[in-house]
Motif scaffolding. Structure first.
Motif, PDB file in Angstrom:
ATOM      1  N   ARG A   1       0.828  -1.205   0.000  1.00  0.00           N
ATOM      2  CA  ARG A   1       0.000   0.000   0.000  1.00  0.00           C
ATOM      3  C   ARG A   1       0.865   1.260   0.000  1.00  0.00           C
ATOM      4  O   ARG A   1       0.562   2.236  -0.692  1.00  0.00           O
ATOM      5  CB  ARG A   1      -0.936   0.002   1.213  1.00  0.00           C
ATOM      6  CG  ARG A   1      -2.077  -0.998   1.060  1.00  0.00           C
ATOM      7  CD  ARG A   1      -3.198  -0.771   2.063  1.00  0.00           C
ATOM      8  NE  ARG A   1      -2.778  -1.104   3.416  1.00  0.00           N
ATOM      9  CZ  ARG A   1      -2.810  -0.253   4.437  1.00  0.00           C
ATOM     10  NH1 ARG A   1      -3.206   0.999   4.242  1.00  0.00           N
ATOM     11  NH2 ARG A   1      -2.448  -0.627   5.644  1.00  0.00           N
TER      12      ARG A   1
ATOM     13  N   PRO B   1      -8.321   6.492  -1.107  1.00  0.00           N
ATOM     14  CA  PRO B   1      -6.891   6.497  -0.787  1.00  0.00           C
ATOM     15  C   PRO B   1      -6.613   7.006   0.627  1.00  0.00           C
ATOM     16  O   PRO B   1      -5.687   6.543   1.283  1.00  0.00           O
ATOM     17  CB  PRO B   1      -6.310   7.429  -1.850  1.00  0.00           C
ATOM     18  CG  PRO B   1      -7.252   7.317  -3.004  1.00  0.00           C
ATOM     19  CD  PRO B   1      -8.606   7.150  -2.381  1.00  0.00           C
TER      20      PRO B   1
ATOM     21  N   GLN C   1      -7.100   4.275   2.876  1.00  0.00           N
ATOM     22  CA  GLN C   1      -6.071   3.267   2.679  1.00  0.00           C
ATOM     23  C   GLN C   1      -4.703   3.730   3.185  1.00  0.00           C
ATOM     24  O   GLN C   1      -3.772   2.940   3.279  1.00  0.00           O
ATOM     25  CB  GLN C   1      -5.942   2.936   1.179  1.00  0.00           C
ATOM     26  CG  GLN C   1      -7.167   2.274   0.575  1.00  0.00           C
ATOM     27  CD  GLN C   1      -7.110   0.771   0.719  1.00  0.00           C
ATOM     28  OE1 GLN C   1      -6.235   0.236   1.375  1.00  0.00           O
ATOM     29  NE2 GLN C   1      -8.058   0.087   0.105  1.00  0.00           N
ATOM     30  N   ALA C   2      -4.562   5.019   3.484  1.00  0.00           N
ATOM     31  CA  ALA C   2      -3.258   5.573   3.843  1.00  0.00           C
ATOM     32  C   ALA C   2      -2.693   4.893   5.089  1.00  0.00           C
ATOM     33  O   ALA C   2      -3.424   4.435   5.968  1.00  0.00           O
ATOM     34  CB  ALA C   2      -3.385   7.074   4.087  1.00  0.00           C
TER      35      ALA C   2
ATOM     36  N   ILE D   1      -6.576   3.480  -6.541  1.00  0.00           N
ATOM     37  CA  ILE D   1      -5.574   4.504  -6.841  1.00  0.00           C
ATOM     38  C   ILE D   1      -5.853   5.145  -8.197  1.00  0.00           C
ATOM     39  O   ILE D   1      -5.728   6.369  -8.362  1.00  0.00           O
ATOM     40  CB  ILE D   1      -4.158   3.900  -6.810  1.00  0.00           C
ATOM     41  CG1 ILE D   1      -3.860   3.281  -5.447  1.00  0.00           C
ATOM     42  CG2 ILE D   1      -3.119   4.948  -7.159  1.00  0.00           C
ATOM     43  CD1 ILE D   1      -3.988   4.237  -4.304  1.00  0.00           C
TER      44      ILE D   1
ATOM     45  N   LEU E   1       0.311   3.922  -2.941  1.00  0.00           N
ATOM     46  CA  LEU E   1      -0.300   5.189  -2.554  1.00  0.00           C
ATOM     47  C   LEU E   1       0.623   6.372  -2.808  1.00  0.00           C
ATOM     48  O   LEU E   1       0.164   7.495  -3.012  1.00  0.00           O
ATOM     49  CB  LEU E   1      -0.695   5.132  -1.075  1.00  0.00           C
ATOM     50  CG  LEU E   1      -1.880   4.209  -0.744  1.00  0.00           C
ATOM     51  CD1 LEU E   1      -1.991   4.002   0.754  1.00  0.00           C
ATOM     52  CD2 LEU E   1      -3.180   4.775  -1.298  1.00  0.00           C
ATOM     53  N   ASN E   2       1.916   6.135  -2.792  1.00  0.00           N
ATOM     54  CA  ASN E   2       2.878   7.221  -2.994  1.00  0.00           C
ATOM     55  C   ASN E   2       3.363   7.310  -4.441  1.00  0.00           C
ATOM     56  O   ASN E   2       4.292   8.065  -4.728  1.00  0.00           O
ATOM     57  CB  ASN E   2       4.085   7.034  -2.067  1.00  0.00           C
ATOM     58  CG  ASN E   2       3.702   7.147  -0.601  1.00  0.00           C
ATOM     59  OD1 ASN E   2       2.886   7.991  -0.243  1.00  0.00           O
ATOM     60  ND2 ASN E   2       4.271   6.305   0.254  1.00  0.00           N
TER      61      ASN E   2
END
Length: 518
Positions: free
Chosen positions: A107, A248, A251-252, A147, A111-112
């Motif tokens: 993740r 997101p 999800q972070a 995403i 995410l990044n």
């Protein structure tokens, strides 16, 4: 009905009628017993060109072989190399998975990811996620859709890219892991049917699996951005779609998870430093001073099984301590037990696969068939790239009906590995060709065990998205992977590229092939 739909329907009907892989091996064993009786009665034989030994077919119902089968049954299972290798790695990987290390690492990477390179990041993370086993399907694929949606792109395009990477790119990775240990562990006993001293290590396909990542990543990138997403059109929420997919932000990673990842990173660096120290110190157990220069580091490569097992265990424990998912050492012991429990279906399959491989050896039929088939193929003078393309294609066809990679390879390896060794092709190269074929068609068959799950993920975003929609979306990837995979295997042989540290494309028999007629 179109020809394509008709073909897929036939594949589905045939596949549904196949027995479970366990019983598939049971039927193969029964057939092998009958064939051994015929071979022994007709005097089938061949000369092992490496050892010069005359190999004659032996009845599996002889007193000696019945003794091996019945009295030696526990030893046969215990001596099955993939079982011990997989169990060893699972002890560590189970801790890394259950503490949340794999999930948070995946993740965090997705995410990044910068929007400009979102697709290739999804692909590379998807292929790397194979270390997380089944978690790759339930984390990477739905998260890729989330995403993409957050980036203003079509979520089903993200789901397709994730599915293509995780399943279609199953042969690719940047580092060896449990899948390499499992498949190459099956290769070793097959190779020893011809060369009893042959040794295979977990890094035997390392450079090849990196090559898969390098070749497949731009393919998925191009198809996703230029073919699949334009075909899907602009994303607008469909009435009736599930609103349960996490954003997101939801999800972070939490501060605790970020702390756990930092601690896990330090643990991994510590493991690398330890292995480096053990390699460089005087009298290192990882270097064989008496071996040829190209083979001196074989002990180091073989130690990678222990390295990954310990690294996953230590990094998982460090993550759990930092993230708060491990309260005491008892939690880690429990996680190891849960990992072994999840391995139960494979252990059941391994019992029958181990006996099938052993009985081929006892009967002598595997080496005899390999020697005689190799002699016939040598008479035809087919070049090595063509031979390996045949392995890829056979593997592709089998993959349409049998999902388990280890089950298929356990059945094929005792025949094709010795045969190709006698044709001058290394066991590792044959294994690489098999893995390529086993990988590329995963996303094209609804018989793949995770296909219904992926369809469920897709229907969260579009309830009208059916089985045919998913297959039509994934077929461009599968077709492109197949073409690229065939070219890659042929080019690898033609250019004689190394497959891993100290491992090449070719194998040199000690003596010319001799065929002895039955």
């Amino acid at each position: 009905m179109s020809a394509g739909s008709g073909f897929l329907n036939v594949v589905e009907r045939i596949g549904n009628r196949l027995p479970d892989p366990v019983f598939l091996f049971l039927w193969l064993i029964l057939g092998l017993v009958v064939l051994s009786l015929v071979g022994a009665g007709l005097g089938w034989s061949a000369v092992n060109p490496v050892t010069g030994e005359l190999m004659a077919a032996q009845s599996l119902l002889s007193r000696e072989n019945l003794e091996k089968l019945i009295i030696g049954m526990p030893r046969t299972l215990a001596d099955f190399p993939p079982l011990a290798i997989v169990v060893t790695i699972i002890y560590g990987a189970a801790v890394a998975e259950r503490t949340g290390l794999f999930d948070s690492a995946i993740r965090g990477a997705l995410l990044n990811a910068p929007k400009a390179i979102l697709t290739p990041v999804v692909v590379i993370v998807g292929m790397m996620s194979h270390h997380a086993s089944d978690a790759s399907y339930v984390v990477v694929i739905p998260l890729a859709a989330v995403i993409f949606a957050a980036a203003g792109r079509h979520p089903l395009a993200g789901l397709a890219a994730g599915f293509a990477a995780v399943s279609g790119g199953y042969a690719g990775n940047l580092f060896p892991g449990s899948q390499d240990a499992l498949i190459l562990g099956i290769t070793e006993p097959a190779a020893r049917l011809i060369d009893p001293n042959y040794s295979v290590n977990i890094a035997g396909n390392w450079f090849f699996i990196i090559g898969v990542v390098v070749v497949f990543t731009p393919i998925v990138w191009f198809l996703t951005d230029r073919v699949i997403e334009p075909r899907l059109g602009a994303w607008t929420p469909v009435p009736g779609a599930s609103q349960k997919a996490a954003t997101p932000e939801e999800q972070a990673l939490t501060p605790a998870q970020k702390k756990g990842l930092a601690w896990a990173g330090l643990a991994i660096l510590g493991m690398i430093a330890l292995w480096t120290l053990l390699t460089l110190m005087p009298g290192s157990p990882f270097i064989d001073p008496e071996a040829e220069p190209g083979q001196a580091f074989n002990p180091l490569y073989r130690s990678l099984i222990a390295f990954f097992a310990i690294m996953f265990f230590v990094a998982g424990g460090a993550y759990g301590a930092g993230a708060g998912t491990v309260k005491s050492h008892r939690d880690m012991v429990r996680m190891m037990g849960e990992g072994i429990a999840q391995l139960a279906p494979y252990i059941v399959l391994a019992f029958f696969a181990a006996h099938f491989v052993a009985m081929i050896n006892w009967s002598g039929l595997g080496p005899i068939l390999a020697v005689n088939a190799a002699a016939v193929l040598r008479e035809v003078h087919l070049p090595a790239p063509v031979l390996l393309i045949m392995v890829v294609l056979v593997s592709c066809v089998f993959d349409l009906f049998i999902g388990s990679a280890s089950a298929k390879w356990s059945a094929l390896a005792p025949i094709v590995v010795p045969m190709f060794m006698l044709l001058g092709i290394s066991p590792e190269m044959t294994t690489a060709a098999y893995r390529m074929g086993d990988s590329v068609t995963n996303i094209a068959t609804p018989l793949m065990s995770y296909f219904p799950l992926i369809l469920t993920f897709a229907q969260r975003w579009d309830p009208r998205f059916g089985l045919g929609s998913l297959m039509a979306t994934m077929l461009p990837y599968a077709g492109s992977f197949l073409v690229a995979g065939l070219i890659m295997v042929a080019a690898w042989v033609a250019l004689d590229l190394p497959l891993g540290p100290g491992v090449g494309v070719h194998y040199e028999p000690a003596a010319p092939i001799t065929q002895v007629a039955p």
